[in-house]
Design an enzyme around this catalytic site. Structure first.
Site, PDB file in Angstrom:
ATOM      1  N   GLU A 135       0.852  -1.191   0.000  1.00 52.35           N
ATOM      2  CA  GLU A 135       0.000   0.000   0.000  1.00 52.35           C
ATOM      3  C   GLU A 135       0.892   1.246   0.000  1.00 52.35           C
ATOM      4  OE1 GLU A 135      -3.337  -0.329  -0.070  1.00 52.35           O
ATOM      5  OE2 GLU A 135      -3.048  -2.496  -0.051  1.00 52.35           O
ATOM      6  N   TYR A 166       3.962  -3.974  -8.683  1.00 50.45           N
ATOM      7  CA  TYR A 166       2.680  -4.549  -9.101  1.00 50.45           C
ATOM      8  C   TYR A 166       2.764  -5.170 -10.494  1.00 50.45           C
ATOM      9  CZ  TYR A 166       0.034  -2.447  -5.241  1.00 50.45           C
ATOM     10  OH  TYR A 166      -0.470  -2.109  -4.016  1.00 50.45           O
ATOM     11  N   SER A 192     -13.558   1.907  -6.938  1.00 49.98           N
ATOM     12  CA  SER A 192     -14.417   1.388  -5.878  1.00 49.98           C
ATOM     13  C   SER A 192     -14.463   2.355  -4.699  1.00 49.98           C
ATOM     14  CB  SER A 192     -13.917   0.019  -5.428  1.00 49.98           C
ATOM     15  OG  SER A 192     -12.523   0.042  -5.266  1.00 49.98           O
ATOM     16  N   ASN A 193     -13.395   3.119  -4.527  1.00 54.44           N
ATOM     17  CA  ASN A 193     -13.313   3.991  -3.357  1.00 54.44           C
ATOM     18  C   ASN A 193     -13.480   5.447  -3.801  1.00 54.44           C
ATOM     19  OD1 ASN A 193     -12.784   5.078  -0.884  1.00 54.44           O
ATOM     20  ND2 ASN A 193     -10.630   4.450  -0.821  1.00 54.44           N
ATOM     21  N   GLU A 252      -1.944  -2.069  -9.935  1.00 52.34           N
ATOM     22  CA  GLU A 252      -2.623  -2.922 -10.900  1.00 52.34           C
ATOM     23  C   GLU A 252      -3.583  -2.131 -11.783  1.00 52.34           C
ATOM     24  OE1 GLU A 252      -3.530  -2.694  -7.740  1.00 52.34           O
ATOM     25  OE2 GLU A 252      -5.658  -2.231  -7.956  1.00 52.34           O
TER      26      GLU A 252
END
Ligand code: NAG
Ligand code: NAG
Ligand code: NAG
Length: 356
Positions: A135, A166, A192-193, A252
């Site tokens: 992260e 990645y 998604s966030n 990714e």
């Protein structure tokens, strides 16, 4: 291929080659030296009685304990001899191996909520602790209590002891005629966030005034896993917008969503120079190439009407291809390889100072 693109590609391949050569030259002496510690590194000599299997002992299988499975989910492991042609390590998540383990890989996200989640037992001085994190610093809380514990770092950052990006490019042994997937749509984005205050969402809010973007992810169009690539490959462009901006933090979103599906990445992340460490300059479009979102929108629309110019974003694929989806087994085998090859390790006194 235009002469400029050709020159860029050649330079890129050449730089990769030189890098490989340097790495080879660097690793060579330690290999020849075998199990002897390198002169001038007294710390390598510290072997404790009763802890005889050191990382350097030839012939023995190193034991690597995964303190937790990544995010608590067991993942498939693979033999490192098959992945990298090296001696195998015994990689296990069974904590009964703690006292015997030559190295313990600690995945930051699984322990950062409390120091009590770190290994507590007596620690042998020859045991290496490896701090593992993919992260970005913006999403890596509580680095403070990781100080003075770890001997090696393992992350997406190039200056990690064990570099686990990645994705990466592989040089093909034969040139290929890459066929661009059939395109019927313009721009896609999977997110998604959704944080309205984030740079990427603010940029999108500006961009959408000039250009339609199809958005997938929670609260948007669904994108089932088995339709991932077939859906995204229909788009000419993919918005590979990182959740936070940090050196080398390229995820990714670029490697799988964009390059993996044959869509041209439009990136928002670290600087163009930083991306060019990993990719040829003509493999992606950077939002900083334009004064504003309107400029980017205009450029994408121009490319949409000019197939020859669009196709130039695929020329690099004659000689290079993105790695297949990187998986945990590769990361762990890189740790295995590093432990077999490196001879001394420092302690990262302050992770927080380094990782920000
Ligand atoms: C963990 O390893 C120990 C010692 O090798 C073994 O007895 C035990 O069954 C293992 N536990 C699991 C869950 O595999
Ligand atoms: C690893 O770091 C620990 C904690 O600072 C230190 O005590 C130990 O000597 C180091 N081990 C090696 C092999 O460098
Ligand atoms: C690629 O296509 C060109 C032109 O269509 C052809 O001459 C060449 O042989 C092809 N190369 C490969 C590696 O298939």
């Amino acid at each position: 291929m235009s002469p400029l693109a050709c020159k860029n590609l050649l330079l890129f391949i050449l730089s990769q080659f030189i890098l490989a050569l340097c790495l080879f030259a660097y690793l060579q002496p330690s290999r020849n030296q075998g199990p002897e510690p390198r002169a001038g590194n007294p710390s390598a000599l510290t072997t404790q009685p009763g802890n005889s299997p050191t990382a350097l002992q030839a012939g023995s299988e190193l034991i690597i304990l995964l303190w937790t499975w990544p995010f608590g989910h067991p993942v498939a492991l693979q033999k490192c001899s098959e992945l990298f042609g090296i001696r195998d390590c015994h990689i296990t998540a069974n904590r009964s191996w703690y006292h015997k383990a030559n190295a313990v890989i600690v995945h930051h996200r699984d322990v950062c909520s409390s120091p009590e989640k770190l290994p507590q037992g007596l620690r042998s001085p020859s045991q290496h602790w490896i701090w593992f994190n993919l992260e970005s610093p913006s999403h890596s809380p509580n680095l403070g209590f990781m100080d003075n514990l770890f001997n090696l770092t393992m992350s997406y950052r190039r200056d990690s002891d064990i570099f686990t990006p990645y994705g990466w490019l592989e040089v093909l042994s034969q040139p290929q005629n890459f066929s661009i997937p059939a395109k019927s749509k313009l721009v896609a984005w999977v997110i998604s966030n959704w944080n309205p205050a984030s740079r990427r969402v603010q940029y999108y809010e500006e961009l959408k005034k000039y250009l339609h973007v199809d958005i997938y992810g929670s609260h948007h169009m669904p994108l089932p896993r088995d339709k991932h690539f077939s859906t995204l490959s229909q788009y000419k462009f993919y918005l590979a917008f990182e959740n936070s901006l940090h050196e080398d933090y390229i995820t990714e979103k670029l490697w799988n969503n964009a390059l993996g599906s044959g869509a041209v990445p439009v990136v928002c992340g670290p600087s163009r120079e930083n991306y060019e460490r990993f990719l040829p300059p003509d493999a992606f479009i950077h939002i900083n190439d334009f004064p504003n979102a309107q400029g980017l929108a205009q450029y994408l629309q121009e490319l949409d009407k000019d197939p020859a110019r669009y196709q130039r974003y695929f020329q690099w694929r004659t000689w290079l291809k993105p790695s297949e989806r990187s998986f945990w087994a590769i990361h762990f085998c890189k740790a295995c390889r590093a432990l077999q090859m490196t001879e001394t390790y420092q302690t990262r006194t302050s992770l927080a100072k380094w990782f920000h």
